[in-house]
Design a protein around this motif. Sequence first.
Motif, PDB file in Angstrom:
ATOM      1  N   PHE A   1      -0.705 -16.233   0.843  1.00  0.00           N
ATOM      2  CA  PHE A   1       0.188 -15.081   0.858  1.00  0.00           C
ATOM      3  C   PHE A   1       0.206 -14.481   2.270  1.00  0.00           C
ATOM      4  CE2 PHE A   1      -4.065 -13.953  -0.469  1.00  0.00           C
ATOM      5  CZ  PHE A   1      -4.399 -12.898   0.366  1.00  0.00           C
ATOM      6  N   PRO A   2       1.296 -13.805   2.654  1.00  0.00           N
ATOM      7  CA  PRO A   2       1.309 -13.087   3.924  1.00  0.00           C
ATOM      8  C   PRO A   2       0.425 -11.840   3.858  1.00  0.00           C
ATOM      9  CG  PRO A   2       3.544 -13.555   3.150  1.00  0.00           C
ATOM     10  CD  PRO A   2       2.608 -13.797   2.001  1.00  0.00           C
ATOM     11  N   GLU A   3      -0.131 -11.480   5.006  1.00  0.00           N
ATOM     12  CA  GLU A   3      -0.917 -10.254   5.128  1.00  0.00           C
ATOM     13  C   GLU A   3      -0.637  -9.633   6.498  1.00  0.00           C
ATOM     14  OE1 GLU A   3      -5.592  -8.931   5.314  1.00  0.00           O
ATOM     15  OE2 GLU A   3      -4.978 -10.312   3.718  1.00  0.00           O
ATOM     16  N   LEU A   4      -0.720  -8.326   6.567  1.00  0.00           N
ATOM     17  CA  LEU A   4      -0.424  -7.588   7.798  1.00  0.00           C
ATOM     18  C   LEU A   4      -1.388  -6.427   7.888  1.00  0.00           C
ATOM     19  CD1 LEU A   4       1.443  -6.728  10.206  1.00  0.00           C
ATOM     20  CD2 LEU A   4       2.895  -5.615   8.498  1.00  0.00           C
TER      21      LEU A   4
ATOM     22  N   VAL B   1     -14.591  -4.191  13.341  1.00  0.00           N
ATOM     23  CA  VAL B   1     -13.197  -3.806  13.133  1.00  0.00           C
ATOM     24  C   VAL B   1     -13.128  -2.718  12.071  1.00  0.00           C
ATOM     25  CG1 VAL B   1     -10.928  -4.643  12.403  1.00  0.00           C
ATOM     26  CG2 VAL B   1     -12.432  -6.132  13.727  1.00  0.00           C
ATOM     27  N   TRP B   2     -12.243  -1.754  12.300  1.00  0.00           N
ATOM     28  CA  TRP B   2     -11.931  -0.745  11.289  1.00  0.00           C
ATOM     29  C   TRP B   2     -10.463  -0.903  10.910  1.00  0.00           C
ATOM     30  CZ3 TRP B   2     -14.888   2.533   8.519  1.00  0.00           C
ATOM     31  CH2 TRP B   2     -14.231   3.479   7.732  1.00  0.00           C
ATOM     32  N   PHE B   3     -10.190  -1.100   9.621  1.00  0.00           N
ATOM     33  CA  PHE B   3      -8.823  -1.278   9.152  1.00  0.00           C
ATOM     34  C   PHE B   3      -8.271   0.046   8.625  1.00  0.00           C
ATOM     35  CE2 PHE B   3     -10.569  -5.588   8.700  1.00  0.00           C
ATOM     36  CZ  PHE B   3      -9.600  -6.307   9.391  1.00  0.00           C
ATOM     37  N   TRP B   4      -7.113   0.425   9.169  1.00  0.00           N
ATOM     38  CA  TRP B   4      -6.417   1.600   8.650  1.00  0.00           C
ATOM     39  C   TRP B   4      -5.552   1.231   7.455  1.00  0.00           C
ATOM     40  CZ3 TRP B   4      -8.378   5.781  10.789  1.00  0.00           C
ATOM     41  CH2 TRP B   4      -8.889   5.710  12.081  1.00  0.00           C
ATOM     42  N   SER B   5      -5.005   0.023   7.466  1.00  0.00           N
ATOM     43  CA  SER B   5      -4.239  -0.463   6.321  1.00  0.00           C
ATOM     44  C   SER B   5      -4.189  -1.974   6.375  1.00  0.00           C
ATOM     45  CB  SER B   5      -2.808   0.102   6.320  1.00  0.00           C
ATOM     46  OG  SER B   5      -2.063  -0.373   7.435  1.00  0.00           O
ATOM     47  N   LEU B   6      -4.047  -2.581   5.195  1.00  0.00           N
ATOM     48  CA  LEU B   6      -3.875  -4.030   5.071  1.00  0.00           C
ATOM     49  C   LEU B   6      -2.810  -4.252   4.002  1.00  0.00           C
ATOM     50  CD1 LEU B   6      -7.288  -3.398   5.001  1.00  0.00           C
ATOM     51  CD2 LEU B   6      -7.198  -5.780   5.750  1.00  0.00           C
ATOM     52  N   ASP B   7      -1.631  -4.661   4.417  1.00  0.00           N
ATOM     53  CA  ASP B   7      -0.550  -4.937   3.478  1.00  0.00           C
ATOM     54  C   ASP B   7      -0.627  -6.400   3.058  1.00  0.00           C
ATOM     55  OD1 ASP B   7       2.220  -2.774   4.391  1.00  0.00           O
ATOM     56  OD2 ASP B   7       0.070  -2.394   4.393  1.00  0.00           O
TER      57      ASP B   7
ATOM     58  N   ARG C   1       8.522 -10.732   8.007  1.00  0.00           N
ATOM     59  CA  ARG C   1       9.086  -9.473   7.496  1.00  0.00           C
ATOM     60  C   ARG C   1       8.132  -8.890   6.467  1.00  0.00           C
ATOM     61  NH1 ARG C   1      14.016  -6.822   6.598  1.00  0.00           N
ATOM     62  NH2 ARG C   1      15.049  -8.357   7.940  1.00  0.00           N
ATOM     63  N   SER C   2       7.900  -7.580   6.558  1.00  0.00           N
ATOM     64  CA  SER C   2       7.048  -6.893   5.579  1.00  0.00           C
ATOM     65  C   SER C   2       7.627  -5.510   5.314  1.00  0.00           C
ATOM     66  CB  SER C   2       5.617  -6.760   6.102  1.00  0.00           C
ATOM     67  OG  SER C   2       4.827  -5.996   5.203  1.00  0.00           O
ATOM     68  N   GLU C   3       7.768  -5.175   4.034  1.00  0.00           N
ATOM     69  CA  GLU C   3       8.214  -3.845   3.616  1.00  0.00           C
ATOM     70  C   GLU C   3       7.239  -3.336   2.559  1.00  0.00           C
ATOM     71  OE1 GLU C   3      12.750  -3.483   3.237  1.00  0.00           O
ATOM     72  OE2 GLU C   3      12.374  -5.636   2.977  1.00  0.00           O
ATOM     73  N   ARG C   4       6.501  -2.290   2.889  1.00  0.00           N
ATOM     74  CA  ARG C   4       5.504  -1.764   1.961  1.00  0.00           C
ATOM     75  C   ARG C   4       6.181  -1.151   0.748  1.00  0.00           C
ATOM     76  NH1 ARG C   4       1.759   2.115   4.897  1.00  0.00           N
ATOM     77  NH2 ARG C   4       0.972   0.163   5.794  1.00  0.00           N
ATOM     78  N   THR C   5       5.647  -1.465  -0.434  1.00  0.00           N
ATOM     79  CA  THR C   5       6.164  -0.937  -1.691  1.00  0.00           C
ATOM     80  C   THR C   5       5.146  -0.068  -2.418  1.00  0.00           C
ATOM     81  OG1 THR C   5       5.455  -2.944  -2.862  1.00  0.00           O
ATOM     82  CG2 THR C   5       7.694  -2.917  -1.989  1.00  0.00           C
ATOM     83  N   ASP C   6       3.927  -0.028  -1.919  1.00  0.00           N
ATOM     84  CA  ASP C   6       2.827   0.673  -2.573  1.00  0.00           C
ATOM     85  C   ASP C   6       2.898   2.169  -2.270  1.00  0.00           C
ATOM     86  OD1 ASP C   6       0.240   1.505  -3.518  1.00  0.00           O
ATOM     87  OD2 ASP C   6      -0.458  -0.568  -3.233  1.00  0.00           O
ATOM     88  N   ARG C   7       2.946   2.996  -3.308  1.00  0.00           N
ATOM     89  CA  ARG C   7       3.071   4.447  -3.127  1.00  0.00           C
ATOM     90  C   ARG C   7       1.777   5.106  -2.689  1.00  0.00           C
ATOM     91  NH1 ARG C   7       6.977   6.412  -8.166  1.00  0.00           N
ATOM     92  NH2 ARG C   7       8.770   5.071  -7.632  1.00  0.00           N
ATOM     93  N   ARG C   8       0.679   4.366  -2.620  1.00  0.00           N
ATOM     94  CA  ARG C   8      -0.587   4.934  -2.131  1.00  0.00           C
ATOM     95  C   ARG C   8      -0.618   5.064  -0.611  1.00  0.00           C
ATOM     96  NH1 ARG C   8      -4.190   0.915  -5.801  1.00  0.00           N
ATOM     97  NH2 ARG C   8      -2.514  -0.465  -5.044  1.00  0.00           N
ATOM     98  N   GLY C   9       0.415   4.567   0.057  1.00  0.00           N
ATOM     99  CA  GLY C   9       0.534   4.711   1.502  1.00  0.00           C
ATOM    100  C   GLY C   9       1.960   5.056   1.864  1.00  0.00           C
ATOM    101  N   PRO C  10       2.205   5.549   3.093  1.00  0.00           N
ATOM    102  CA  PRO C  10       3.575   5.858   3.515  1.00  0.00           C
ATOM    103  C   PRO C  10       4.387   4.582   3.658  1.00  0.00           C
ATOM    104  CG  PRO C  10       2.074   6.008   5.373  1.00  0.00           C
ATOM    105  CD  PRO C  10       1.219   5.808   4.156  1.00  0.00           C
TER     106      PRO C  10
END
Length: 241
Positions: free
Chosen positions: A61-64, A78-84, A119-128
């Motif tokens: 799967f793709p990850e960003l 490393v500190w991750f602020w987000s992982l899509d 291409r990545s478009e976040r759909t998770d409402r737990r993040g902006p």
Amino acid sequence: MGWHELLFLHWRVPAPALQAQLPRGVELETFDGSAWLGVVPFRMVDTRFRWLPRLPTAHTFPELNLRSYVRVGDRSGVWFWSLDAASRLVVEGARLGFGLPYLRARMQCERIGDEVRYRSERTDRRGPLATFVGRWRPAGPFEPAVVGSLEHWLCERYCLFAQRRGRLVIGEIAHPPWRLAKAEVHLDVCDMVRLVGVTLDEAPVSALAAAPLEVVAWSPRVVGVVATAISCRTPRRAPRP
């Protein structure tokens, strides 16, 4: 797991803006007096637990990710602020088991010749809301980073830190040294950093395409606690097959 079609994008950012958002005990690291924020799109391949078969919807799967570089005690990581990620199972499992801020997204990663289109478009409402659309290709040969260089400092890191249920944890990884090439990059949209409230310059300071590599990861453990059931040494190279 394998990390394929990977791109390291890095910008200089003001250190105080990021340090204020880190938990106590986690110190932001700098290089040449600057903190660095990374946006790293790639494709996870053949992900599985050791000795077990691949999970049907969670092995490729793709990850960003959006990341910075920190120190806890004498360890740099490393500190991750987000992982899509495009896998619901991976997102929920990693949030529960690792304490990592994984978020669901609609994602595509396509290779055409030597060019990667992503291409990545976040759909998770737990993040902006966050979108990344871009393409890249290597602009030279893949070679290991020179020790002491910015590229080596940014990429050659073998652990991550996270907060899990209010406690700081460390996760160890092992892999061969990165083989990197300067990248020709075209970014249509990159607004991943709104989560940390900083503004990026138009172009990244560093853009590096990476050759595929295989990675081994260990289960996270609480910082300062010696693991007994799971080996948590920090090997600098992946074990021999």
